[in-house]
Design an enzyme around this catalytic site. Sequence first.
Site, PDB file in Angstrom:
ATOM      1  N   MET A 101      89.417 107.508 -24.563  1.00  0.00           N
ATOM      2  CA  MET A 101      88.762 106.396 -25.227  1.00  0.00           C
ATOM      3  C   MET A 101      87.263 106.695 -25.298  1.00  0.00           C
ATOM      4  SD  MET A 101      90.566 103.064 -23.444  1.00  0.00           S
ATOM      5  CE  MET A 101      89.766 103.411 -21.877  1.00  0.00           C
ATOM      6  N   ASP A 102      86.594 106.069 -26.250  1.00  0.00           N
ATOM      7  CA  ASP A 102      85.134 106.143 -26.389  1.00  0.00           C
ATOM      8  C   ASP A 102      84.606 107.493 -26.862  1.00  0.00           C
ATOM      9  OD1 ASP A 102      85.026 103.536 -25.460  1.00  0.00           O
ATOM     10  OD2 ASP A 102      84.642 104.130 -23.386  1.00  0.00           O
ATOM     11  N   GLU A 125      95.372 106.166 -34.089  1.00  0.00           N
ATOM     12  CA  GLU A 125      96.186 105.669 -32.969  1.00  0.00           C
ATOM     13  C   GLU A 125      97.555 106.357 -32.957  1.00  0.00           C
ATOM     14  OE1 GLU A 125      94.644 104.025 -30.886  1.00  0.00           O
ATOM     15  OE2 GLU A 125      93.042 102.975 -31.928  1.00  0.00           O
TER      16      GLU A 125
END
Length: 236
Positions: free
Chosen positions: A11-12, A87
């Site tokens: 993530m990020d 995703e």
Amino acid sequence: MAELVFFSGTMDCGKSTLALQMDYNHRARGRGGVRFSCNDRAGDSTISSRLGLQTDAVEVGGDTDFWDEVVARRTSGLRVDYLICDEAQFYSASQVEQLARVVDEMDVDVFAFGITSDFRTRLFPGSQRLIELADKVQVLQVEALCWCGRRATQNARTVNGIMVVEGEQVMVGDVAPATGDDISDAGAVGYETLCRRHYMRRVTAHGANVMAGADQPLPFDVDACLWPGAGALRQG
């Protein structure tokens, strides 16, 4: 020659931002494409970036067939040169195989973006199949950071600020750090990125704050299992 490329990271690290940028670049050169997403933080049928960028997309469900999606558009006269698949960790293994078939038999580029492993450090089925089939696997170079400042390599799930390693693989939660009132609601689920050291010790940002308030030395020498609940520290 069309390619199946998997862009991965924690993530990020900017996966969705890159997905939107690539879609823009290809459309600017006259190519036709379709954007897909699944369980985006902003809701269904959306690709969103933490930088604030957002656009519409086709929501991928359990019954989505990428081969049929491309065939339907091409037979209706639409141009499909590439697919943006955000995703992608949530896609099934069979759906990833459909993407590979679209590349090989329809000469459509597929750019897939997703997290490699879950909060238990286990590969997502979609990510695993992408690693096995992709022509290229590219780890994004934008480094997510742990609360300690080291490079984050793991995605951690928290409940009330406490890291957990059991539960359903897919569960909606907040990606903002759990502090203050955010952890007051029982069962509040969140996610944060940690370096391997603090993932193994199960020390989240909230846990670090609690231990710092209890005059714990830095770096923390306590065993990870002392943190869940932090009962001894709070009572002391």
